[in-house]
Motif scaffolding. Structure first.
Motif, PDB file in Angstrom:
ATOM      1  N   MET A   1       0.857  -1.183   0.000  1.00 20.64           N
ATOM      2  CA  MET A   1       0.000   0.000   0.000  1.00 20.64           C
ATOM      3  C   MET A   1       0.891   1.230   0.000  1.00 20.64           C
ATOM      4  SD  MET A   1      -2.874  -1.216   2.740  1.00 20.64           S
ATOM      5  CE  MET A   1      -4.140  -0.061   2.303  1.00 20.64           C
ATOM      6  N   ASN A   2       0.634   2.125  -0.937  1.00 22.06           N
ATOM      7  CA  ASN A   2       1.372   3.381  -1.028  1.00 22.06           C
ATOM      8  C   ASN A   2       0.388   4.535  -0.931  1.00 22.06           C
ATOM      9  OD1 ASN A   2       3.853   2.074  -1.475  1.00 22.06           O
ATOM     10  ND2 ASN A   2       3.386   1.865  -3.637  1.00 22.06           N
ATOM     11  N   GLU A   3       0.792   5.577  -0.200  1.00 21.98           N
ATOM     12  CA  GLU A   3      -0.077   6.729  -0.001  1.00 21.98           C
ATOM     13  C   GLU A   3       0.520   7.960  -0.673  1.00 21.98           C
ATOM     14  OE1 GLU A   3      -2.297   9.184   3.587  1.00 21.98           O
ATOM     15  OE2 GLU A   3      -1.013   7.489   4.076  1.00 21.98           O
ATOM     16  N   TYR A   4      -0.365   8.745  -1.281  1.00 22.90           N
ATOM     17  CA  TYR A   4       0.033   9.967  -1.985  1.00 22.90           C
ATOM     18  C   TYR A   4      -0.865  11.115  -1.539  1.00 22.90           C
ATOM     19  CZ  TYR A   4       2.194   6.522  -5.017  1.00 22.90           C
ATOM     20  OH  TYR A   4       2.947   5.481  -5.491  1.00 22.90           O
ATOM     21  N   LEU A   5      -0.318  12.317  -1.622  1.00 25.24           N
ATOM     22  CA  LEU A   5      -1.084  13.531  -1.386  1.00 25.24           C
ATOM     23  C   LEU A   5      -1.376  14.145  -2.752  1.00 25.24           C
ATOM     24  CD1 LEU A   5      -2.267  15.566   0.593  1.00 25.24           C
ATOM     25  CD2 LEU A   5      -0.061  16.728   0.596  1.00 25.24           C
ATOM     26  N   VAL A   6      -2.662  14.344  -3.048  1.00 19.58           N
ATOM     27  CA  VAL A   6      -3.081  14.877  -4.350  1.00 19.58           C
ATOM     28  C   VAL A   6      -3.626  16.289  -4.139  1.00 19.58           C
ATOM     29  CG1 VAL A   6      -4.570  14.546  -6.347  1.00 19.58           C
ATOM     30  CG2 VAL A   6      -3.629  12.559  -5.160  1.00 19.58           C
ATOM     31  N   THR A   7      -3.128  17.240  -4.904  1.00 22.41           N
ATOM     32  CA  THR A   7      -3.609  18.614  -4.793  1.00 22.41           C
ATOM     33  C   THR A   7      -4.529  18.950  -5.958  1.00 22.41           C
ATOM     34  OG1 THR A   7      -1.621  19.426  -5.900  1.00 22.41           O
ATOM     35  CG2 THR A   7      -1.604  19.423  -3.510  1.00 22.41           C
TER      36      THR A   7
ATOM     37  N   SER B   1     -12.022  10.836 -11.605  1.00 20.60           N
ATOM     38  CA  SER B   1     -10.990  11.004 -12.632  1.00 20.60           C
ATOM     39  C   SER B   1      -9.671  10.400 -12.186  1.00 20.60           C
ATOM     40  CB  SER B   1     -10.790  12.489 -12.955  1.00 20.60           C
ATOM     41  OG  SER B   1     -11.957  13.035 -13.517  1.00 20.60           O
ATOM     42  N   VAL B   2      -9.281  10.692 -10.947  1.00 23.77           N
ATOM     43  CA  VAL B   2      -8.034  10.142 -10.415  1.00 23.77           C
ATOM     44  C   VAL B   2      -8.138   8.622 -10.311  1.00 23.77           C
ATOM     45  CG1 VAL B   2      -6.542  10.038  -8.372  1.00 23.77           C
ATOM     46  CG2 VAL B   2      -7.372  12.249  -9.206  1.00 23.77           C
ATOM     47  N   ARG B   3      -9.255   8.125  -9.781  1.00 22.96           N
ATOM     48  CA  ARG B   3      -9.456   6.682  -9.636  1.00 22.96           C
ATOM     49  C   ARG B   3      -9.345   5.973 -10.983  1.00 22.96           C
ATOM     50  NH1 ARG B   3     -14.027   6.922  -7.463  1.00 22.96           N
ATOM     51  NH2 ARG B   3     -13.298   7.042  -5.332  1.00 22.96           N
ATOM     52  N   ARG B   4      -9.980   6.514 -11.998  1.00 17.27           N
ATOM     53  CA  ARG B   4      -9.963   5.900 -13.333  1.00 17.27           C
ATOM     54  C   ARG B   4      -8.538   5.808 -13.881  1.00 17.27           C
ATOM     55  NH1 ARG B   4     -13.561   8.871 -15.450  1.00 17.27           N
ATOM     56  NH2 ARG B   4     -12.153  10.523 -16.118  1.00 17.27           N
ATOM     57  N   GLU B   5      -7.785   6.887 -13.800  1.00 16.86           N
ATOM     58  CA  GLU B   5      -6.425   6.908 -14.357  1.00 16.86           C
ATOM     59  C   GLU B   5      -5.471   6.000 -13.577  1.00 16.86           C
ATOM     60  OE1 GLU B   5      -5.520   8.161 -17.198  1.00 16.86           O
ATOM     61  OE2 GLU B   5      -7.381   9.236 -17.596  1.00 16.86           O
ATOM     62  N   VAL B   6      -5.544   6.054 -12.253  1.00 16.91           N
ATOM     63  CA  VAL B   6      -4.619   5.259 -11.434  1.00 16.91           C
ATOM     64  C   VAL B   6      -4.955   3.774 -11.520  1.00 16.91           C
ATOM     65  CG1 VAL B   6      -3.737   4.867  -9.097  1.00 16.91           C
ATOM     66  CG2 VAL B   6      -4.086   7.205  -9.922  1.00 16.91           C
ATOM     67  N   THR B   7      -6.231   3.438 -11.603  1.00 18.46           N
ATOM     68  CA  THR B   7      -6.630   2.037 -11.732  1.00 18.46           C
ATOM     69  C   THR B   7      -6.060   1.412 -13.011  1.00 18.46           C
ATOM     70  OG1 THR B   7      -8.647   2.402 -10.457  1.00 18.46           O
ATOM     71  CG2 THR B   7      -8.622   0.474 -11.867  1.00 18.46           C
ATOM     72  N   ALA B   8      -5.843   2.226 -14.032  1.00 14.23           N
ATOM     73  CA  ALA B   8      -5.320   1.725 -15.307  1.00 14.23           C
ATOM     74  C   ALA B   8      -3.814   1.436 -15.272  1.00 14.23           C
ATOM     75  CB  ALA B   8      -5.618   2.730 -16.418  1.00 14.23           C
TER      76      ALA B   8
ATOM     77  N   ALA C   1       2.282  10.021 -12.721  1.00 12.63           N
ATOM     78  CA  ALA C   1       1.945  10.339 -14.120  1.00 12.63           C
ATOM     79  C   ALA C   1       0.457  10.138 -14.377  1.00 12.63           C
ATOM     80  CB  ALA C   1       2.774   9.486 -15.071  1.00 12.63           C
ATOM     81  N   ALA C   2      -0.147   9.109 -13.785  1.00  7.65           N
ATOM     82  CA  ALA C   2      -1.580   8.849 -13.961  1.00  7.65           C
ATOM     83  C   ALA C   2      -2.400   9.968 -13.312  1.00  7.65           C
ATOM     84  CB  ALA C   2      -1.949   7.494 -13.362  1.00  7.65           C
ATOM     85  N   VAL C   3      -1.981  10.419 -12.141  1.00  7.83           N
ATOM     86  CA  VAL C   3      -2.674  11.525 -11.466  1.00  7.83           C
ATOM     87  C   VAL C   3      -2.546  12.786 -12.317  1.00  7.83           C
ATOM     88  CG1 VAL C   3      -2.700  13.016  -9.427  1.00  7.83           C
ATOM     89  CG2 VAL C   3      -2.423  10.544  -9.158  1.00  7.83           C
TER      90      VAL C   3
ATOM     91  N   GLU D   1      -2.241  12.892 -15.533  1.00  6.77           N
ATOM     92  CA  GLU D   1      -3.117  12.686 -16.687  1.00  6.77           C
ATOM     93  C   GLU D   1      -4.563  13.059 -16.338  1.00  6.77           C
ATOM     94  OE1 GLU D   1      -4.083  11.820 -20.550  1.00  6.77           O
ATOM     95  OE2 GLU D   1      -2.061  11.849 -19.722  1.00  6.77           O
ATOM     96  N   ALA D   2      -4.931  12.851 -15.065  1.00  8.37           N
ATOM     97  CA  ALA D   2      -6.276  13.209 -14.602  1.00  8.37           C
ATOM     98  C   ALA D   2      -6.406  14.709 -14.356  1.00  8.37           C
ATOM     99  CB  ALA D   2      -6.621  12.433 -13.324  1.00  8.37           C
ATOM    100  N   GLY D   3      -5.274  15.426 -14.356  1.00  4.56           N
ATOM    101  CA  GLY D   3      -5.311  16.866 -14.211  1.00  4.56           C
ATOM    102  C   GLY D   3      -4.924  17.382 -12.831  1.00  4.56           C
ATOM    103  N   TYR D   4      -4.256  16.532 -12.038  1.00  6.83           N
ATOM    104  CA  TYR D   4      -3.895  16.906 -10.668  1.00  6.83           C
ATOM    105  C   TYR D   4      -2.429  16.611 -10.430  1.00  6.83           C
ATOM    106  CZ  TYR D   4      -8.901  16.762 -10.679  1.00  6.83           C
ATOM    107  OH  TYR D   4     -10.200  16.965 -11.029  1.00  6.83           O
ATOM    108  N   GLU D   5      -1.927  17.028  -9.266  1.00  9.58           N
ATOM    109  CA  GLU D   5      -0.543  16.756  -8.898  1.00  9.58           C
ATOM    110  C   GLU D   5      -0.510  15.871  -7.667  1.00  9.58           C
ATOM    111  OE1 GLU D   5       1.755  20.292  -8.423  1.00  9.58           O
ATOM    112  OE2 GLU D   5       1.224  21.051 -10.403  1.00  9.58           O
TER     113      GLU D   5
END
Length: 70
Positions: free
Chosen positions: A3-9, A19-26, A57-59, A61-65
């Motif tokens: 399990m890895n945790e990230y902070l998304v802004t 959007s984030v879920r869709r990109e990261v799941t891929a 990179a997936a995040v 692609e969803a438009g976030y950092e």
């Protein structure tokens, strides 16, 4: 199980989370994704090591950092 945790802004709503879920799941190797706009947290679960660069990179692609928390 890893399990890895990230902070998304930049997320502010359920659409942002989706959007984030869709990109990261891929991302290859990702098994499960939990994301919260309220906390800005993203939790990625995988059986094998998934590169932080791929998740970030997936995040992007969803438009976030994103940055890895721990």
């Amino acid at each position: 199980m890893m399990m890895n945790e990230y902070l998304v802004t930049g997320m502010s709503c359920g659409h942002c989370e989706a959007s984030v879920r869709r990109e990261v799941t891929a991302v290859r190797g990702v098994e499960a994704v939990e994301v919260s706009a309220a906390s800005g947290r993203l939790l990625v679960t995988s059986q094998t090591d998934v590169a932080d660069e791929d998740v970030i990179a997936a995040v992007d692609e969803a438009g976030y950092e994103a940055v890895r928390v721990a």
